[in-house]
Design a protein around this motif. Sequence first.
Motif, PDB file in Angstrom:
ATOM      1  N   SER A 104     -10.127   1.792  21.185  1.00  0.00           N
ATOM      2  CA  SER A 104     -11.489   1.652  21.727  1.00  0.00           C
ATOM      3  C   SER A 104     -12.125   0.336  21.274  1.00  0.00           C
ATOM      4  CB  SER A 104     -12.350   2.836  21.275  1.00  0.00           C
ATOM      5  OG  SER A 104     -11.798   4.059  21.707  1.00  0.00           O
ATOM      6  N   LEU A 105     -11.378  -0.726  21.428  1.00  0.00           N
ATOM      7  CA  LEU A 105     -11.847  -2.020  20.943  1.00  0.00           C
ATOM      8  C   LEU A 105     -13.080  -2.488  21.694  1.00  0.00           C
ATOM      9  CD1 LEU A 105      -8.393  -3.640  20.340  1.00  0.00           C
ATOM     10  CD2 LEU A 105     -10.211  -3.500  18.638  1.00  0.00           C
ATOM     11  N   LYS A 106     -13.928  -3.196  20.964  1.00  0.00           N
ATOM     12  CA  LYS A 106     -15.182  -3.711  21.502  1.00  0.00           C
ATOM     13  C   LYS A 106     -15.194  -5.230  21.352  1.00  0.00           C
ATOM     14  CE  LYS A 106     -17.596   0.396  19.750  1.00  0.00           C
ATOM     15  NZ  LYS A 106     -18.710   0.876  18.884  1.00  0.00           N
ATOM     16  N   PRO A 107     -15.962  -5.922  22.169  1.00  0.00           N
ATOM     17  CA  PRO A 107     -16.046  -7.385  22.004  1.00  0.00           C
ATOM     18  C   PRO A 107     -16.459  -7.798  20.589  1.00  0.00           C
ATOM     19  CG  PRO A 107     -16.981  -6.746  24.108  1.00  0.00           C
ATOM     20  CD  PRO A 107     -16.680  -5.470  23.373  1.00  0.00           C
ATOM     21  N   GLU A 108     -17.265  -7.006  19.938  1.00  0.00           N
ATOM     22  CA  GLU A 108     -17.701  -7.347  18.575  1.00  0.00           C
ATOM     23  C   GLU A 108     -16.592  -7.179  17.536  1.00  0.00           C
ATOM     24  OE1 GLU A 108     -19.209  -5.255  20.706  1.00  0.00           O
ATOM     25  OE2 GLU A 108     -20.094  -3.521  19.654  1.00  0.00           O
ATOM     26  N   ASP A 109     -15.439  -6.654  17.948  1.00  0.00           N
ATOM     27  CA  ASP A 109     -14.280  -6.599  17.054  1.00  0.00           C
ATOM     28  C   ASP A 109     -13.511  -7.912  17.041  1.00  0.00           C
ATOM     29  OD1 ASP A 109     -13.745  -3.257  18.214  1.00  0.00           O
ATOM     30  OD2 ASP A 109     -14.610  -3.865  16.274  1.00  0.00           O
ATOM     31  N   THR A 110     -13.894  -8.843  17.896  1.00  0.00           N
ATOM     32  CA  THR A 110     -13.220 -10.136  17.955  1.00  0.00           C
ATOM     33  C   THR A 110     -13.369 -10.870  16.635  1.00  0.00           C
ATOM     34  OG1 THR A 110     -13.517 -10.348  20.344  1.00  0.00           O
ATOM     35  CG2 THR A 110     -13.228 -12.386  19.087  1.00  0.00           C
ATOM     36  N   ALA A 111     -12.237 -11.269  16.058  1.00  0.00           N
ATOM     37  CA  ALA A 111     -12.232 -11.933  14.762  1.00  0.00           C
ATOM     38  C   ALA A 111     -10.794 -12.273  14.389  1.00  0.00           C
ATOM     39  CB  ALA A 111     -12.833 -11.036  13.683  1.00  0.00           C
ATOM     40  N   VAL A 112     -10.664 -13.034  13.328  1.00  0.00           N
ATOM     41  CA  VAL A 112      -9.362 -13.191  12.678  1.00  0.00           C
ATOM     42  C   VAL A 112      -9.249 -12.062  11.654  1.00  0.00           C
ATOM     43  CG1 VAL A 112      -7.884 -14.652  11.264  1.00  0.00           C
ATOM     44  CG2 VAL A 112      -9.359 -15.681  13.010  1.00  0.00           C
ATOM     45  N   GLY A 148      -2.779 -12.517   3.450  1.00  0.00           N
ATOM     46  CA  GLY A 148      -1.991 -13.050   4.542  1.00  0.00           C
ATOM     47  C   GLY A 148      -2.728 -14.201   5.208  1.00  0.00           C
ATOM     48  N   GLN A 149      -2.093 -14.780   6.216  1.00  0.00           N
ATOM     49  CA  GLN A 149      -2.639 -15.964   6.878  1.00  0.00           C
ATOM     50  C   GLN A 149      -3.607 -15.615   7.993  1.00  0.00           C
ATOM     51  OE1 GLN A 149       0.183 -14.587   7.680  1.00  0.00           O
ATOM     52  NE2 GLN A 149       0.126 -14.544   9.919  1.00  0.00           N
ATOM     53  N   GLY A 150      -3.634 -14.362   8.401  1.00  0.00           N
ATOM     54  CA  GLY A 150      -4.562 -13.929   9.428  1.00  0.00           C
ATOM     55  C   GLY A 150      -3.925 -13.902  10.806  1.00  0.00           C
ATOM     56  N   THR A 151      -4.442 -13.031  11.655  1.00  0.00           N
ATOM     57  CA  THR A 151      -4.006 -12.954  13.044  1.00  0.00           C
ATOM     58  C   THR A 151      -5.247 -12.768  13.911  1.00  0.00           C
ATOM     59  OG1 THR A 151      -2.494 -11.840  14.584  1.00  0.00           O
ATOM     60  CG2 THR A 151      -3.605 -10.437  12.982  1.00  0.00           C
ATOM     61  N   GLN A 152      -5.282 -13.484  15.036  1.00  0.00           N
ATOM     62  CA  GLN A 152      -6.462 -13.485  15.884  1.00  0.00           C
ATOM     63  C   GLN A 152      -6.469 -12.271  16.804  1.00  0.00           C
ATOM     64  OE1 GLN A 152      -9.147 -15.995  16.261  1.00  0.00           O
ATOM     65  NE2 GLN A 152      -9.961 -14.205  17.348  1.00  0.00           N
ATOM     66  N   VAL A 153      -7.620 -11.632  16.865  1.00  0.00           N
ATOM     67  CA  VAL A 153      -7.850 -10.545  17.811  1.00  0.00           C
ATOM     68  C   VAL A 153      -9.047 -10.949  18.668  1.00  0.00           C
ATOM     69  CG1 VAL A 153      -8.598  -8.160  18.104  1.00  0.00           C
ATOM     70  CG2 VAL A 153      -6.903  -8.744  16.348  1.00  0.00           C
ATOM     71  N   GLY A 206      -3.900 -10.470  19.438  1.00  0.00           N
ATOM     72  CA  GLY A 206      -3.825 -10.921  20.812  1.00  0.00           C
ATOM     73  C   GLY A 206      -5.129 -10.715  21.538  1.00  0.00           C
ATOM     74  N   LEU A 207      -5.060 -10.844  22.840  1.00  0.00           N
ATOM     75  CA  LEU A 207      -6.229 -10.679  23.704  1.00  0.00           C
ATOM     76  C   LEU A 207      -6.124  -9.333  24.410  1.00  0.00           C
ATOM     77  CD1 LEU A 207      -8.750 -11.767  25.177  1.00  0.00           C
ATOM     78  CD2 LEU A 207      -7.176 -12.803  26.835  1.00  0.00           C
ATOM     79  N   GLY A 267     -12.117  -1.521  25.248  1.00  0.00           N
ATOM     80  CA  GLY A 267     -11.580  -0.190  25.452  1.00  0.00           C
ATOM     81  C   GLY A 267     -10.094  -0.086  25.195  1.00  0.00           C
ATOM     82  N   GLY A 268      -9.443  -1.233  25.044  1.00  0.00           N
ATOM     83  CA  GLY A 268      -8.011  -1.242  24.817  1.00  0.00           C
ATOM     84  C   GLY A 268      -7.642  -1.049  23.357  1.00  0.00           C
ATOM     85  N   SER A 269      -6.348  -1.179  23.086  1.00  0.00           N
ATOM     86  CA  SER A 269      -5.823  -0.940  21.741  1.00  0.00           C
ATOM     87  C   SER A 269      -4.886  -2.056  21.316  1.00  0.00           C
ATOM     88  CB  SER A 269      -5.053   0.388  21.701  1.00  0.00           C
ATOM     89  OG  SER A 269      -5.882   1.481  22.014  1.00  0.00           O
ATOM     90  N   LEU A 270      -4.819  -2.254  20.024  1.00  0.00           N
ATOM     91  CA  LEU A 270      -3.852  -3.149  19.410  1.00  0.00           C
ATOM     92  C   LEU A 270      -3.414  -2.528  18.096  1.00  0.00           C
ATOM     93  CD1 LEU A 270      -5.398  -6.740  19.780  1.00  0.00           C
ATOM     94  CD2 LEU A 270      -3.312  -5.914  20.873  1.00  0.00           C
ATOM     95  N   ARG A 271      -2.196  -2.855  17.688  1.00  0.00           N
ATOM     96  CA  ARG A 271      -1.737  -2.450  16.369  1.00  0.00           C
ATOM     97  C   ARG A 271      -1.330  -3.686  15.589  1.00  0.00           C
ATOM     98  NH1 ARG A 271       3.341   1.304  14.421  1.00  0.00           N
ATOM     99  NH2 ARG A 271       4.496  -0.573  15.054  1.00  0.00           N
ATOM    100  N   LEU A 272      -2.006  -3.908  14.500  1.00  0.00           N
ATOM    101  CA  LEU A 272      -1.669  -5.016  13.610  1.00  0.00           C
ATOM    102  C   LEU A 272      -0.717  -4.536  12.527  1.00  0.00           C
ATOM    103  CD1 LEU A 272      -5.160  -6.703  13.103  1.00  0.00           C
ATOM    104  CD2 LEU A 272      -3.530  -6.955  14.988  1.00  0.00           C
ATOM    105  N   SER A 273       0.165  -5.422  12.128  1.00  0.00           N
ATOM    106  CA  SER A 273       1.102  -5.125  11.043  1.00  0.00           C
ATOM    107  C   SER A 273       0.893  -6.111   9.910  1.00  0.00           C
ATOM    108  CB  SER A 273       2.548  -5.234  11.539  1.00  0.00           C
ATOM    109  OG  SER A 273       2.814  -4.319  12.568  1.00  0.00           O
ATOM    110  N   CYS A 274       1.096  -5.647   8.721  1.00  0.00           N
ATOM    111  CA  CYS A 274       1.027  -6.490   7.526  1.00  0.00           C
ATOM    112  C   CYS A 274       2.293  -6.223   6.728  1.00  0.00           C
ATOM    113  CB  CYS A 274      -0.216  -6.149   6.715  1.00  0.00           C
ATOM    114  SG  CYS A 274      -0.332  -6.991   5.120  1.00  0.00           S
ATOM    115  N   ALA A 275       3.221  -7.165   6.787  1.00  0.00           N
ATOM    116  CA  ALA A 275       4.512  -6.988   6.144  1.00  0.00           C
ATOM    117  C   ALA A 275       4.584  -7.798   4.854  1.00  0.00           C
ATOM    118  CB  ALA A 275       5.630  -7.419   7.082  1.00  0.00           C
ATOM    119  N   ALA A 276       5.017  -7.153   3.796  1.00  0.00           N
ATOM    120  CA  ALA A 276       5.234  -7.849   2.525  1.00  0.00           C
ATOM    121  C   ALA A 276       6.617  -8.478   2.524  1.00  0.00           C
ATOM    122  CB  ALA A 276       5.093  -6.883   1.366  1.00  0.00           C
TER     123      ALA A 276
END
Length: 126
Positions: free
Chosen positions: A85-93, A117-122, A10-11, A15-24
């Motif tokens: 502690s996300l940074k703009p340079e962490d932006t990617a799929v 996996g198919q990827g998720t946008q951050v 997501g967006l 400085g914020g946080s996200l948690r990605l999941s990878c489910a089999a």
Amino acid sequence: QVQLVESGGGLVQAGGSLRLSCAASRRTGRAYGTGWFRQAPGKEREFVGAIASIGGNTYYADSVKGRFTISRDNSKNTVYLQMNSLKPEDTAVYYCAAKMGFYSGSYDNPGAFDYWGQGTQVAVSS
């Protein structure tokens, strides 16, 4: 065949946080290591981190060390990538990938992985 499904992207502001999941998609009956990679526009896919199939050792790229954490819930066939502690340079799929069985090689090699996996946008805004 194992299908991997990423979620949680997501967006977020810097400085914020996200948690990605990878489910089999199913129990594989075999241990497998999971790697996380990311690809920004115009750049090559790069290693983010991984958790080994046996023992649960984790490995991280220097660029995310201390900010990102990988964990695994075997009961849910799911691996998580906690990103703080996300940074703009962490932006990617962001992609997760599975390497089946015991593996003693380097997890930062995309070619070593069996399933993706198919990827998720951050996206991280400044």
